[in-house]
Design an enzyme around this catalytic site. Structure first.
Site, PDB file in Angstrom:
ATOM      1  CD  GLU A 192      -3.152   0.756   2.226  1.00 48.06           C
ATOM      2  OE1 GLU A 192      -3.609  -0.305   2.039  1.00 48.06           O
ATOM      3  OE2 GLU A 192      -3.712   1.684   2.670  1.00 48.06           O
ATOM      4  CD  GLU A 316      -7.338   6.021   6.405  1.00 49.56           C
ATOM      5  OE1 GLU A 316      -6.916   5.356   6.178  1.00 49.56           O
ATOM      6  OE2 GLU A 316      -7.146   7.300   6.044  1.00 49.56           O
ATOM      7  CG  ASP A 395      -2.949  10.860   5.616  1.00 48.79           C
ATOM      8  OD1 ASP A 395      -1.792  10.608   5.961  1.00 48.79           O
ATOM      9  OD2 ASP A 395      -3.564  10.262   4.893  1.00 48.79           O
ATOM     10  CD  GLU A 423      -0.587   8.247   1.090  1.00 46.81           C
ATOM     11  OE1 GLU A 423       0.046   8.092   1.946  1.00 46.81           O
ATOM     12  OE2 GLU A 423      -1.799   8.246   1.012  1.00 46.81           O
ATOM     13  CD1 TRP A 572     -13.156  10.712   1.362  1.00 51.39           C
ATOM     14  CD2 TRP A 572     -12.043   9.734   2.956  1.00 51.39           C
ATOM     15  NE1 TRP A 572     -13.147   9.274   1.079  1.00 51.39           N
ATOM     16  CE2 TRP A 572     -12.124   8.629   2.010  1.00 51.39           C
ATOM     17  CE3 TRP A 572     -10.832   9.198   3.875  1.00 51.39           C
ATOM     18  CZ2 TRP A 572     -12.051   7.412   2.117  1.00 51.39           C
ATOM     19  CZ3 TRP A 572     -10.776   7.724   3.935  1.00 51.39           C
ATOM     20  CH2 TRP A 572     -11.150   6.838   3.024  1.00 51.39           C
TER      21      TRP A 572
HETATM   22  C1  GCU Z   1      -3.106   7.540   4.322  1.00 52.89           C
HETATM   23  C2  GCU Z   1      -3.089   6.583   3.298  1.00 52.89           C
HETATM   24  C3  GCU Z   1      -3.369   5.131   3.459  1.00 52.89           C
HETATM   25  C4  GCU Z   1      -2.961   4.544   4.722  1.00 52.89           C
HETATM   26  C5  GCU Z   1      -3.447   5.743   5.977  1.00 52.89           C
HETATM   27  C6  GCU Z   1      -2.720   5.304   7.159  1.00 52.89           C
HETATM   28  O1  GCU Z   1      -4.589   7.533   4.518  1.00 52.89           O
HETATM   29  O2  GCU Z   1      -3.416   6.911   1.992  1.00 52.89           O
HETATM   30  O3  GCU Z   1      -3.022   4.312   2.584  1.00 52.89           O
HETATM   31  O4  GCU Z   1      -3.545   3.466   5.433  1.00 52.89           O
HETATM   32  O5  GCU Z   1      -2.626   6.877   5.553  1.00 52.89           O
HETATM   33  O6  GCU Z   1      -1.811   6.009   7.576  1.00 52.89           O
HETATM   34  O7  GCU Z   1      -3.111   4.421   8.067  1.00 52.89           O
END
Ligand code: GCU
Length: 715
Positions: A192, A316, A395, A423, A572
């Site tokens: 990820e 999330e 984030d 990212e 979000w």
């Molecule tokens: C961000 C990211 C996710 C990740 C999350 C986290 O939102 O896009 O892919 O899981 O951070 O840090 O848990």
């Protein structure tokens, strides 16, 4: 097709063609024949004869004062490095000659009682040129075995960078005990937010048969003092706890152990239920506590040096204690108690927020979440729990203030979470050296009780004398030969680790080390690459998100392309609130979400009044009209136009700067990196045009310099 899209397509095609042409050619060269990529900053390239002469007097033997896996690694690394850089053929054993002496302080003292010993903590080392049994020798002492290994790496780094070590007497200790990286690897082999190929640990639902790359990663990590690695995604798969999986994980631990790197796992809190063992995962249910204890005992039987768990809960879509009306402390502690007898720890992430916020309510604010969730629990966490806090309250955006939670926990351990994988900062397809940004966060003074309380001291547990603390870096290296998809991006992994070891190092010092180790000591190369890296964050920021506006990337999609409207009108919470009159989130106490009130009073005084809020964070904290005049004297809208045009121009200049290195950098690597800069230049124009046209349409205020629509068409 619009002109920006043409540019982009051309750049992408050029980039792909070059990649294809290069595939198959192994990047050799400046290293004198060893593949440079997987070795990253550990190339040990042969030194020119003149430079090598400085080290002619170094000992010809190495003596290790006790047997251990890590000391054995240290010895082998020393022999290898000396041979590759200097052509010295070092023999094991003293034979009563000049030696490199490798051991703990106590052992060194026994053998050379006349040496005045320094104080040395765990993982620290001492490098000292000294007489041993009458011969000019070299002591590499450690606070423990890991410290000795770190000392060997430090010595070799000094030689690779051609430093004078003839009179060296250097003590170095880590600033903080826990220096971990996190890998967001899934069991199917995908990572990820990974941009360097598939997982080095997993493929097809299992641990890979061949863990060579895992061992090489352990070496890289150890060379910069990283002592822990969480190997699976924080969006965790409960199958890692299956009985048949633990022996597989043991193999990864075995690959890391020679390098003194402990492994840990991301844990899904619902595992007791998800695996079908119990009908609940309520942290206060004694059956759940017993399940964790049994599971942890089982893991330690296989992996006695297991590090512990990283936990993402109630975030999330991840399950969490809220299912049972329990707190994050209840959840952290039940697992911490299972780990405690074995010396394991829980890194519990503060990234807990509601991603279904009502965007219409101007008082809602995702930035508030970490503090709102964790500050009330201060003091309720066990001593082996560490709250892992992202540097900023949102984030990993290109510009955020530091999270106020760093100042909001006085009786709880903290760690700072930094994102090495880019990212939101160009995904390793664009240059963005993040150390200057991380330094700003670490050096930020929270002024708790009006005292000097920088974030770095808070996360190291130095301010409130907490038991432990540390750094966690989301690394996400993969199977690509250069680990991160781009050779220049590795500077972020190196830099993260160096800051975790010593956050007082300057960004300049860190990049200088990295460039010399990676590209050699040619002054032109060092000067040019250092300068490009050091400016890259500001350049990237200026064409993707100046003034702290929050993300302009495609937030519901790839987190890479410009798509400023995607942040709005969804739950979000990455809102920038741009409308026809103005832009920015009002986070003031007086009229906004009240987020600023989470900081200590002295910091509130900086951010709350428009007059003192720094321009680079203006839109993070305030909603202002496009005509607002910045401290620089420019209007906000003109600054946005100028910043995007200047940033895109500077990104374009990277190409010419890089071209000055032709013939100074090995050809395949030179061309590979050149293609990346050509691609980035196109991307920067796409960003510039998309954002400038979007904000022009919203505001109706033209660019004073008349650039809009000249170099690109309207969308
Ligand atoms: C961000 C990211 C996710 C990740 C999350 C986290 O939102 O896009 O892919 O899981 O951070 O840090 O848990």
């Amino acid at each position: 097709m619009k002109s920006a899209q043409y540019i982009r397509l051309a750049c992408v095609l050029g980039f792909l063609l070059l990649q294809a042409a290069l595939a198959g050619t192994k990047a050799l060269a400046e290293s004198g024949g060893t593949p440079i990529d997987t070795e990253a900053w550990l190339r040990y390239a042969p030194l020119e004869a003149d430079s090598a002469r400085k080290y002619a007097q170094l000992p010809s033997r190495v003596e290790v004062l006790h047997e251990s896996l890590v000391l054995d690694t240290a010895q082998k690394e020393l022999i290898q490095g000396m041979s590759r850089m200097l052509g010295h053929n070092i023999q094991a054993g003293s034979e009563g000659k000049d030696v490199f002496l490798l051991g703990t302080l106590a052992e060194i003292h026994k053998l050379v009682p006349e040496l005045k010993l320094p104080r040395l903590g765990a993982d620290g080392y001492w490098l000292k040129a000294a007489k041993v049994r009458g011969y000019d020798s070299f002591v590499i002492a450690g606070g423990n075995d890991r410290g000795v290994l770190y000392g060997v790496f430090a010595l070799l780094s000094n030689i690779a960078r051609e430093q004078d070590i003839s009179k060296i007497d250097e003590v170095d200790e880590p600033y903080t005990p826990l220096r971990w990286v996190n890998q967001w690897d899934n069991l199917d082999g995908n990572i990820e937010r990974g941009y360097g190929g598939p997982s080095i640990f997993f493929a097809d639902g299992k641990v890979r048969d061949d863990l060579t790359r895992a061992g090489q990663y352990g070496r890289l990590l150890a060379s910069v003092g990283i002592n822990g690695c969480t190997i699976n995604n924080v969006n965790a798969d409960p199958r890692v706890f299956r009985d048949d999986f633990i022996p597989q994980i043991k193999r990864i631990a075995d690959a890391f152990r020679p390098w003194g790197v402990r492994i840990s796992l991301s844990a899904d809190l619902s595992a007791p239920k998800a695996l079908g063992d119990l009908d609940s995962f309520d942290p206060l249910d004694p059956r759940v506590a017993a399940w964790w204890k049994k599971k942890v005992d089982e893991i330690y039987r296989e992996i006695p040096d297991f590090g512990g768990f990283t936990i993402k809960a109630d975030s999330e879509g991840q399950p969490g204690p809220s299912t049972y009306g329990r707190t994050q402390a209840d959840a952290a502690n039940v697992i911490a108690r299972a780990l405690q007898p074995h010396g394991g720890v829980v890194f519990y992430r503060a990234f807990v927020y509601n991603h279904h916020l009502d965007w219409r309510n101007l008082k809602n604010d995702r930035a508030r979440a970490a503090y709102d969730n964790f500050h009330p629990l201060d003091g309720q966490f066990d001593d082996n729990v560490i709250i892992q806090i992202k540097n900023g309250p949102i984030d990993f955006q290109v510009r955020e203030p530091v999270s106020p939670l760093f100042a909001g926990l006085h009786k709880t351990n903290e760690a700072i979470e930094l994102q090495i994988t880019q990212e939101y900062t160009g995904q390793q397809r664009q240059l963005c050296f993040l150390v200057p940004m991380w330094k700003e966060a670490l050096d930020f003074d929270m002024r708790i009780d009006d005292q000097h309380t920088p974030v770095k001291a808070l996360v190291a547990g130095r301010v409130f004398h907490r038991p432990t603390g540390g750094f966690a870096g989301v690394a996400n290296v993969g199977m690509d030969a250069n680990w991160m998809g781009s050779p220049l991006a590795l500077a972020n992994l190196y830099g993260f680790a160096r800051l975790a070891w010593d956050p007082d190092l300057s960004a300049q010092a860190i990049i200088e080390e990295w460039t010399r180790l990676t590209f050699g000591n040619d002054p032109l190369v060092v000067r040019t690459i250092d300068s490009m890296q050091l400016r890259s964050w500001h350049i990237y920021e200026s064409y993707t998100g100046p003034l702290g506006a929050g993300t302009m990337t495609n937030i519901t999609g790839n987190h890479y392309d410009p798509a400023p409207e995607s942040s709005e009108r969804n739950g979000w919470g990455q809102w920038h609130r741009a409308d026809h009159d103005g832009i920015g989130m009002d986070r003031t106490v007086a009229t906004g979400t009240g987020f600023i009130g989470q900081y200590p009073p002295a910091v509130q005084k900086i951010y709350e009044p428009l007059a003192s809020c720094p321009d680079e964070l203006l839109l993070f904290f305030h909603h202002v009209p496009y005509t607002h005049v910045l401290h620089s004297g420019k209007t906000l809208i003109q600054h946005i136009y100028d910043s995007h045009y200047e940033g895109a121009e500077q990104a374009g200049e990277f190409i010419e700067q890089w071209k000055t290195l032709r013939g100074h950098v090995e050809e395949a690597r030179y061309s590979d990196i050149l293609a990346r800069f050509e691609y980035q230049a196109g991307e920067a124009i796409v960003w510039r045009d998309t954002i400038c046209n979007w904000i022009y349409q919203l505001s109706g205020i033209p660019d004073q310099k008349g650039r809009l629509g000249k170099e690109s068409r309207q969308p």
